[in-house]
Design an enzyme around this catalytic site. Structure first.
Site, PDB file in Angstrom:
ATOM      1  N   SER A 177      40.320 -26.855  76.461  1.00 44.48           N
ATOM      2  CA  SER A 177      40.094 -27.353  77.269  1.00 44.48           C
ATOM      3  C   SER A 177      39.061 -28.241  77.644  1.00 44.48           C
ATOM      4  CB  SER A 177      40.506 -26.127  77.949  1.00 44.48           C
ATOM      5  OG  SER A 177      40.490 -26.356  79.481  1.00 44.48           O
TER       6      SER A 177
ATOM      7  N   HIS B 146      48.472 -29.474  82.033  1.00 46.60           N
ATOM      8  CA  HIS B 146      48.586 -27.781  83.137  1.00 46.60           C
ATOM      9  C   HIS B 146      48.465 -28.476  84.232  1.00 46.60           C
ATOM     10  CE1 HIS B 146      47.404 -23.453  82.676  1.00 46.60           C
ATOM     11  NE2 HIS B 146      48.516 -23.950  83.763  1.00 46.60           N
TER      12      HIS B 146
ATOM     13  N   ASP C  52      47.080 -19.419  76.758  1.00 49.41           N
ATOM     14  CA  ASP C  52      45.249 -20.179  77.807  1.00 49.41           C
ATOM     15  C   ASP C  52      45.229 -18.978  78.102  1.00 49.41           C
ATOM     16  OD1 ASP C  52      44.203 -22.042  79.249  1.00 49.41           O
ATOM     17  OD2 ASP C  52      45.481 -22.464  80.002  1.00 49.41           O
TER      18      ASP C  52
ATOM     19  N   ASP D 117      43.304 -29.660  82.615  1.00 47.99           N
ATOM     20  CA  ASP D 117      43.742 -28.088  83.612  1.00 47.99           C
ATOM     21  C   ASP D 117      43.792 -29.209  85.138  1.00 47.99           C
ATOM     22  OD1 ASP D 117      43.635 -26.132  82.350  1.00 47.99           O
ATOM     23  OD2 ASP D 117      41.562 -25.833  81.811  1.00 47.99           O
TER      24      ASP D 117
ATOM     25  N   MET E 217      43.923 -28.515  88.951  1.00 40.63           N
ATOM     26  CA  MET E 217      43.896 -27.311  89.752  1.00 40.63           C
ATOM     27  C   MET E 217      44.054 -28.452  91.477  1.00 40.63           C
ATOM     28  SD  MET E 217      41.448 -25.059  88.284  1.00 40.63           S
ATOM     29  CE  MET E 217      41.412 -23.964  86.556  1.00 40.63           C
TER      30      MET E 217
ATOM     31  N   HIS F 270      42.944 -30.309  76.284  1.00 45.75           N
ATOM     32  CA  HIS F 270      43.984 -29.847  77.316  1.00 45.75           C
ATOM     33  C   HIS F 270      43.548 -29.693  78.593  1.00 45.75           C
ATOM     34  CE1 HIS F 270      46.465 -26.589  79.498  1.00 45.75           C
ATOM     35  NE2 HIS F 270      45.295 -25.532  79.534  1.00 45.75           N
TER      36      HIS F 270
ATOM     37  N   MET G  76      48.350 -26.675  87.522  1.00 43.82           N
ATOM     38  CA  MET G  76      48.119 -25.307  88.475  1.00 43.82           C
ATOM     39  C   MET G  76      48.323 -25.943  89.562  1.00 43.82           C
ATOM     40  SD  MET G  76      45.136 -23.637  85.490  1.00 43.82           S
ATOM     41  CE  MET G  76      44.241 -25.081  85.342  1.00 43.82           C
TER      42      MET G  76
ATOM     43  N   MET H 108      49.943 -17.393  79.868  1.00 45.18           N
ATOM     44  CA  MET H 108      48.759 -17.355  80.218  1.00 45.18           C
ATOM     45  C   MET H 108      48.482 -15.748  80.221  1.00 45.18           C
ATOM     46  SD  MET H 108      47.559 -20.328  81.652  1.00 45.18           S
ATOM     47  CE  MET H 108      46.061 -19.904  82.222  1.00 45.18           C
TER      48      MET H 108
HETATM   49  C1  DX5 Z   1      42.929 -21.431  83.070  1.00 46.46           C
HETATM   50  C2  DX5 Z   1      42.781 -22.507  82.642  1.00 46.46           C
HETATM   51  C3  DX5 Z   1      42.196 -22.444  80.853  1.00 46.46           C
HETATM   52  C4  DX5 Z   1      40.228 -22.221  81.363  1.00 46.46           C
HETATM   53  C5  DX5 Z   1      40.529 -21.902  79.491  1.00 46.46           C
HETATM   54  O1  DX5 Z   1      42.845 -21.263  84.713  1.00 46.46           O
HETATM   55  O2  DX5 Z   1      44.227 -23.191  82.219  1.00 46.46           O
HETATM   56  O3  DX5 Z   1      42.477 -24.045  80.458  1.00 46.46           O
HETATM   57  O4  DX5 Z   1      39.996 -23.694  80.236  1.00 46.46           O
HETATM   58  O5  DX5 Z   1      38.818 -21.480  79.536  1.00 46.46           O
HETATM   59  P1  DX5 Z   1      38.439 -20.757  78.718  1.00 46.46           P
HETATM   60  O6  DX5 Z   1      38.620 -20.822  76.857  1.00 46.46           O
HETATM   61  O7  DX5 Z   1      36.758 -20.255  78.758  1.00 46.46           O
HETATM   62  O8  DX5 Z   1      38.914 -19.231  79.548  1.00 46.46           O
HETATM   63 ZN    ZN Z   2      45.173 -24.716  81.234  1.00 45.77          ZN
END
Ligand code: DX5
Ligand code: ZN
Length: 213
Positions: A8, A64, A169, A33, A35, A31, A66, A135
């Site tokens: 990620s 991903h 994840d 992320d 948000m 990956h 969110m 998750m």
């Molecule tokens: C959390 C994200 C993850 C995050 C994982 O909301 O969706 O992808 O980056 O990070 P680590 O591996 O540090 O838990």
């Molecule tokens: Zn993620």
């Protein structure tokens, strides 16, 4: 089953994304992320950044979302270079409609479920999904601890005969990856474990080996 590692970039140095991507050149997927500050409290990156890094990276992008309105933004992320779009079953949009929209854009679709969401919500759509994301932390932030208690959801998906990819994840490291792999997961997102290590490509190889054990 083929074990895939998807670092990620949330845990990477956003000031140097191109060189950060070079540090994880052996990844199976990248990956990304996304948000929106609404579905989750945090805000990360959007389509222009995805499009920019797509130009300097040939590894498939696992985006991903969110975000509350994946239906509205799926096209922008597909155009930016997403190879697979994963959105949340808990978003405001209809799951079936959003999957159809993503597939109509010529890319793969995946659905994510938060730790408190029953896995049964994805069952009606499994034939259209390339991947289900279970998750293992509450979405929103990197660096949280792995939630082992969600493993039965992965086991249940395999028990009913789902043969597609199951991604986990959150909190994945060389130890927790073994637990998730044993439960039936085969795609592993890792942010902190990869980027905070001295040699990310070596860590990716360690993670892959531990998942195969
Ligand atoms: C959390 C994200 C993850 C995050 C994982 O909301 O969706 O992808 O980056 O990070 P680590 O591996 O540090 O838990
Ligand atoms: Zn993620």
């Amino acid at each position: 089953m083929d074990m895939k590692i998807a670092p990620s970039i949330l845990a990477s140095d956003y000031a140097n994304l191109e060189s950060e991507l070079n540090r994880i050149s052996t990844s199976d997927m990248i990956h990304v992320d996304v948000m929106d500050g609404h579905f989750v409290p945090n805000i990360s990156i959007g389509p222009p950044v995805v499009a920019a890094i797509k130009k300097v990276c040939k590894i498939p992008f696992d985006v991903h979302l969110m975000i509350s309105e994946p239906l509205k933004y799926a096209e922008d992320f597909a155009k930016a270079g997403a190879d697979i779009i994963c959105f949340h079953a808990e978003s405001d949009d209809d799951t079936g409609e959003t999957i159809d929209k993503i597939l109509s854009l010529g890319i793969k679709a995946a659905v994510a479920v938060k730790p408190g969401t029953d896995i049964d919500v994805v069952f009606p759509y499994l034939d259209k999904l390339s991947m289900v994301l279970v998750m293992t932390v509450e979405p929103g932030f990197g660096g949280q601890s792995f939630m082992e208690h969600v493993m039965p959801k992965i086991e249940k998906l395999r028990e009913i005969g789902y043969e597609g990819d199951i991604e986990v994840d959150g909190g994945i490291n060389p130890e927790t990856i073994k637990i998730a792999a044993k439960a039936g997961a085969n795609v592993f997102v890792a942010g902190s474990a990869v980027f905070k290590s001295e040699n990310p490509n070596e860590t990716i190889s360690l993670l892959r080996n531990n998942a195969r054990d």
